[in-house]
Design a protein around this motif. Structure first.
Motif, PDB file in Angstrom:
ATOM      1  N   GLU A 508       0.855  -1.191   0.000  1.00  0.00           N
ATOM      2  CA  GLU A 508       0.000   0.000   0.000  1.00  0.00           C
ATOM      3  C   GLU A 508       0.886   1.234   0.000  1.00  0.00           C
ATOM      4  OE1 GLU A 508      -2.922   2.060   3.270  1.00  0.00           O
ATOM      5  OE2 GLU A 508      -3.338  -0.018   2.715  1.00  0.00           O
ATOM      6  N   TYR A 509       0.563   2.194  -0.843  1.00  0.00           N
ATOM      7  CA  TYR A 509       1.415   3.377  -0.927  1.00  0.00           C
ATOM      8  C   TYR A 509       1.060   4.376   0.174  1.00  0.00           C
ATOM      9  CZ  TYR A 509      -2.384   6.126  -3.059  1.00  0.00           C
ATOM     10  OH  TYR A 509      -3.562   6.785  -3.295  1.00  0.00           O
ATOM     11  N   LYS A 510       2.085   5.106   0.597  1.00  0.00           N
ATOM     12  CA  LYS A 510       1.919   6.154   1.601  1.00  0.00           C
ATOM     13  C   LYS A 510       2.687   7.380   1.142  1.00  0.00           C
ATOM     14  CE  LYS A 510       3.337   7.649   6.192  1.00  0.00           C
ATOM     15  NZ  LYS A 510       4.201   7.372   7.355  1.00  0.00           N
ATOM     16  N   THR A 511       2.058   8.549   1.242  1.00  0.00           N
ATOM     17  CA  THR A 511       2.685   9.816   0.869  1.00  0.00           C
ATOM     18  C   THR A 511       2.974  10.609   2.127  1.00  0.00           C
ATOM     19  OG1 THR A 511       1.486   9.840  -1.226  1.00  0.00           O
ATOM     20  CG2 THR A 511       2.476  11.910  -0.518  1.00  0.00           C
ATOM     21  N   SER A 512       4.240  10.976   2.322  1.00  0.00           N
ATOM     22  CA  SER A 512       4.631  11.731   3.514  1.00  0.00           C
ATOM     23  C   SER A 512       4.374  13.209   3.294  1.00  0.00           C
ATOM     24  CB  SER A 512       6.110  11.492   3.826  1.00  0.00           C
ATOM     25  OG  SER A 512       6.921  11.993   2.778  1.00  0.00           O
ATOM     26  N   THR A 517       6.748   9.225  -1.780  1.00  0.00           N
ATOM     27  CA  THR A 517       5.846   8.080  -1.726  1.00  0.00           C
ATOM     28  C   THR A 517       6.645   6.819  -1.435  1.00  0.00           C
ATOM     29  OG1 THR A 517       4.343   9.124  -3.306  1.00  0.00           O
ATOM     30  CG2 THR A 517       4.111   6.759  -2.977  1.00  0.00           C
ATOM     31  N   ARG A 554      -7.345   1.339  -0.400  1.00  0.00           N
ATOM     32  CA  ARG A 554      -6.356   1.532   0.643  1.00  0.00           C
ATOM     33  C   ARG A 554      -7.036   1.845   1.982  1.00  0.00           C
ATOM     34  NH1 ARG A 554      -4.566   7.077   1.047  1.00  0.00           N
ATOM     35  NH2 ARG A 554      -2.447   6.270   1.380  1.00  0.00           N
ATOM     36  N   ASP A 555      -6.242   1.732   3.053  1.00  0.00           N
ATOM     37  CA  ASP A 555      -6.667   2.087   4.410  1.00  0.00           C
ATOM     38  C   ASP A 555      -7.910   1.305   4.825  1.00  0.00           C
ATOM     39  OD1 ASP A 555      -4.539   3.820   4.691  1.00  0.00           O
ATOM     40  OD2 ASP A 555      -5.666   5.571   4.021  1.00  0.00           O
ATOM     41  N   SER A 664      -3.187   3.784  10.926  1.00  0.00           N
ATOM     42  CA  SER A 664      -2.059   4.318  10.174  1.00  0.00           C
ATOM     43  C   SER A 664      -1.603   3.254   9.196  1.00  0.00           C
ATOM     44  CB  SER A 664      -0.917   4.716  11.116  1.00  0.00           C
ATOM     45  OG  SER A 664      -0.279   3.569  11.640  1.00  0.00           O
ATOM     46  N   PRO A 665      -0.958   3.642   8.095  1.00  0.00           N
ATOM     47  CA  PRO A 665      -0.505   2.632   7.128  1.00  0.00           C
ATOM     48  C   PRO A 665       0.480   1.635   7.717  1.00  0.00           C
ATOM     49  CG  PRO A 665      -0.463   4.831   6.150  1.00  0.00           C
ATOM     50  CD  PRO A 665      -0.731   5.014   7.603  1.00  0.00           C
ATOM     51  N   GLU A 666       1.271   2.048   8.716  1.00  0.00           N
ATOM     52  CA  GLU A 666       2.263   1.146   9.281  1.00  0.00           C
ATOM     53  C   GLU A 666       1.650   0.160  10.270  1.00  0.00           C
ATOM     54  OE1 GLU A 666       4.176   4.908   7.969  1.00  0.00           O
ATOM     55  OE2 GLU A 666       2.468   4.406   9.232  1.00  0.00           O
ATOM     56  N   TYR A 754       8.822  -1.020   5.035  1.00  0.00           N
ATOM     57  CA  TYR A 754       8.764  -0.183   3.837  1.00  0.00           C
ATOM     58  C   TYR A 754       9.510  -0.953   2.750  1.00  0.00           C
ATOM     59  CZ  TYR A 754       7.347   3.748   6.792  1.00  0.00           C
ATOM     60  OH  TYR A 754       6.682   4.563   7.657  1.00  0.00           O
TER      61      TYR A 754
END
Length: 843
Positions: A508-512, A517, A554-555, A664-666, A754
């Motif tokens: 799953e992608y995450k953008t900070s 990304t 996602r999520d 959270s994604p993590e 990651y």
């Protein structure tokens, strides 16, 4: 002047012409004009006087020189010396001139005396300085000059007769002591004794004497004489060439205040004037080294609030009740429902008008996913070799309005032991956001993208008709997975082992907040544990209907609407985003139409439905037993929950149905409020002082103030999880009970890494919290969630912000969520205004 043409001394020229010729000589000697320009201007001045100069013997073109050394009591003989017509005086060499300027600059740095802004020439020595000509304009023009003993004064010769009397008086009254000794630094110079006043002729003889000496050019290195006391030199008299037209008395001095009997270039004079009084502070005061700011330690305020509670402990969640009825993996569950309950509805897709366009059954989901898995493994070849092998990553490119094909593609990749990487549909070839996604695809080694026929037609095309290469993306092969493009597998073909293991299930992608990304890898074991924990925490059961408004890729939208729902054979009604924009009340209408038992929304959806609910009287929410607020951790979600309850409580909505959660994604789902039928504690809220929160301290405050932050709990920790709160910076020490820190989770239902980034993976997924004494709290590592909060009464979790939104100003910490929450508390319309004309809805 005689060295550059006919002997003009024998030609009766007006005084104005002689002054112009003198200025031309000066400009030529200083290099301000070229020889050609000098000849041209000189020819124009002498055009009307040329006949007068014809027939003159060239041998008469001689220059009057300054007499050589002689006794002080003897008359000074005049010496003549011839030189070529175009020869430059040795004293005007560039190197000597440069040395003089450098000496003047060095002297200026030592004494820092003001320097006159005009270019002045020297006519005679100090004795003339004490006298002023009858013309009062000269005195007023030189009021800015500093008069000091021993300085050489300039007294330009005038063409009128008024100059002779006062000059005669000055020469006669010159004391013998005014003749200072100095040296000649130009080549060929020799010691000379300066004649005393008694040896200088008086009256007209003195004027004639000065006229004879006017052609001798001044020495620009005279100012250096004070550094060479072993030599001496007589002062030089200024030429008429250097006399300004104004005829005013002036003195030339260097930046250090040393008188110099020379003429300096106007450009050098301007440079010296600029350096004599700097009007700006030194350059170093305009810049401050960043290192100095970093090294500067700001002293804490002794009156600032400090945590006073005891040290927190690790909070353990309820046990995960995994019985014999739980399937060994999610794919085994899909096969079970696809073969035993093929007619059961799995997913219903709506169009932009709210009409159901397709309902995917569990039988169709199983068969189509099986066909896709067989096609991916056996029908895609490159040079007679399979294009894909187990463990390869595959991009899923599907719009938010097509949950059916996305679900088929997701489970098809799982059956083929491939790793799906869901991404957004690229809109343009050079979109900045898609460039970051391209970096993610490149780091994951993605070479194949799955999409639908309709989506592919909407993608940008190259001239060849194929999908264009997006900026920053790796080369991709596009595969359309509509039914006609898939191959039915043989009856004896079966997918590989479907047991949950440590391999990666999906990314799953995450953008900070910086815009980068990264891909968060979730293993098969974590995926299965997440489905088990959500089922137990939310009390999901078979054949329930769930209305999903969130993004299913996602999520929480993926965890509830695609994964957990299939495990429990639930029916999901997916509301597309375009429908929500057209009709914000559509999700509530579908809850009524399908008698949904659960709904998955965000606080924004609740807010929009409030604006559209007027005039809707046939709406009832009595069938809901669970309303999951996916962004319940945001501080402003409490206002949307309260407003929504006030309006729809009269329409069947029970207060205990609203269940905020934090994720959270993590760490995936961190905490969720339990429904009342599961025996959870009652909801709680906290009114906190924002001033104390800026110091990381929890203090209760009055609710009527505007400087407070009201937050609601996000429920209890997930089943089978351990949670602790650690300090944000430095060593992960456990926080105190009244201290805000970062929430960390230890559970089998979290992400693992990651993808491809081992360095930051260790910092986030392998944190070891320690007590104040440095003892680890557990032998298993924790995962940082990026959520800032604390553990409140009844072991409820409270979240006050996110680490990505943290802003440190001095010693105080602020959060972007706090600023939005404060603005919403002050502005009842729930708008945050930016500038004058734009606004952004935040509710």
């Amino acid at each position: 002047m005689a060295e550059r043409g006919c002997p003009l001394e024998a030609v009766p020229l007006p005084a104005e012409v002689r002054e112009s010729l003198a200025e031309l000589e000066l400009e030529l000697s200083e290099g301000d004009i070229t020889q050609k320009g000098y000849e041209k201007k000189r020819g124009k001045l002498l055009a009307r006087y040329v006949p007068l100069a014809q027939g003159v013997d060239p041998s008469l073109q001689a220059e009057t020189r300054i007499p050589g050394p002689s006794q002080a009591t003897a008359p000074v003989p005049e010496q003549q010396k011839t030189r070529p017509s175009h020869a430059r005086d040795e004293r005007f060499r560039s190197d000597v001139h440069t040395e003089a300027v450098q000496a003047a600059l060095a002297k200026y740095k030592e004494r820092k005396m003001p320097m006159p802004s005009k270019r002045r020439s020297v006519l005679t020595h100090t004795a003339v300085e004490a006298y002023t000509p009858p013309d009062t304009s000269s005195a007023s023009e030189d009021e800015d000059s500093l008069q000091r003993p021993g300085r050489l004064a300039s007294a330009p010769l005038q063409s009128h007769a008024g100059v002779a009397p006062w000059l005669d008086q000055a020469v006669q009254g010159s004391p013998a002591s005014s003749a200072a000794s100095c040296t000649s630094s130009h080549p060929g110079g020799r010691p000379a004794a300066v004649p005393s006043a008694a040896a200088v002729p008086a009256g007209p003889a003195a004027l004639a004497r000065v006229a004879d000496l006017h052609s001798a050019p001044p020495d620009v290195t005279t100012g250096l004489a004070q550094h060479q006391p072993t030599y001496c030199e007589r002062p030089q008299l200024a030429s008429m060439r250097g006399a300004p037209r104004g005829g005013s008395r002036s003195v030339l001095e260097t930046a250090g205040g040393v008188p110099v009997s020379s003429r300096v270039s106007s450009k050098i004079q301007q440079l010296l004037n600029t350096l004599k009084k700097p009007k700006r502070p030194p350059l170093k005061e305009f810049f401050v080294d960043d290192l100095e700011e970093v090294l500067e330690v700001q002293q804490p305020d002794p009156g600032q609030p400090k945590p006073e509670g005891g040290q927190t402990a690790v909070l353990k969640g309820e046990l995960l009740a995994v019985g014999s009825t739980w399937p060994p993996s999610l794919l085994a569950t899909l096969q079970q429902w696809g073969t035993t309950q093929p007619k059961a509805p799995c997913l219903t897709a709506l169009d932009t008008t709210g009409k159901a366009v397709y309902t995917l059954t569990y039988g169709k989901l199983w068969s189509r996913s099986l066909k896709l898995a067989y096609t991916l493994l056996n029908k895609l070849t490159s040079k007679n070799e399979p294009l894909l092998k187990p463990g390869d990553r595959v991009a899923l490119v599907f719009p938010n309005s097509d949950p059916v094909m996305f679900t088929v593609a997701f489970y098809g990749c799982l059956l083929a032991e491939l790793v799906p990487v869901p991404i957004e549909v690229p809109l343009t070839r050079k979109d900045a956001g898609s460039q970051q996604v391209g970096f993610l695809l490149g780091s994951c080694g993605v070479a194949l993208a799955l999409t639908t026929d309709a989506c592919q037609k909407g993608l940008p095309k190259a001239q060849t008709g194929e999908v264009a290469a997006f900026k920053g993306w790796p080369p991709l092969t596009w595969l359309v997975i509509d039914g006609k493009h898939l191959t039915k597998p043989p009856k004896d073909w079966h997918p590989s082992a479907q047991d949950a293991g440590a391999g990666t299930a999906y990314i799953e992608y995450k953008t900070s907040k910086e815009g980068s990304t990264v891909g968060v890898a979730v293993s098969h074991a974590s995926l299965l544990a997440q489905c088990h924990a959500l089922t137990q925490a939310c009390g999901y059961s078979e054949a329930e209907t769930l209305t999903n408004v969130l993004d299913f890729k996602r999520d929480a939208g993926l965890w509830h609407g695609v994964l957990t729902s299939v495990m429990n054979r639930m029916h999901v009604v997916s509301i597309p985003y375009a429908l929500m924009k057209a009709n914000p009340l559509s999700w509530i209408q579908k809850v009524c139409a399908y008698k949904a038992r659960a709904a998955l929304v965000k606080s924004r959806d609740m807010h929009w439905s409030l604006l559209a609910q007027r005039g809707q009287r046939d709406v009832s929410l009595s069938s809901l037993r669970l309303l999951v607020v996916a962004d319940g951790a945001n501080p402003w979600s409490i206002s949307s929950c309260d407003a929504f309850l006030n309006v729809f409580q009269a329409r069947g909505l029970r207060p205990e149905v609203i269940c905020p959660c934090a994720s959270s994604p993590e760490a995936l789902t961190v905490a969720i409020r339990r429904p009342p039928d599961l025996g959870g504690p009652p909801p709680r809220r906290a009114v906190l002082s924002m001033s104390c929160l800026s110091h990381g301290v929890i203090r209760l405050d009055a609710e009527e103030k505007l400087s407070v932050l009201t937050v609601q709990d996000v429920g209890q920790v997930m089943p089978g999880a351990n949670v602790c709160v650690v300090k944000v910076e430095g060593t992960p020490y456990l926080c105190k009970t009244d201290e805000v820190g970062e929430i960390c989770v230890n559970s089998s239902a979290t992400a693992t890494a990651y993808y491809g980034l081992l360095g930051i993976t260790k910092n986030i997924f392998e944190t070891v919290p320690v007590t104040a004494g440095g003892t680890p709290v557990s032998d298993r590592p924790f995962t940082r969630t990026g959520l800032l909060g604390f553990i409140g009464p009844d072991n409820l979790v409270f979240v006050v912000g996110k680490l990505d939104g943290l802003m440190v100003v001095g010693v105080r910490r602020h959060n972007a969520d706090d600023i939005v929450a404060t603005a919403l508390a002050v502005e009842p319309m729930k708008f945050v205004y930016r500038g004058r004309g734009t606004s952004q809805r935040t509710g």
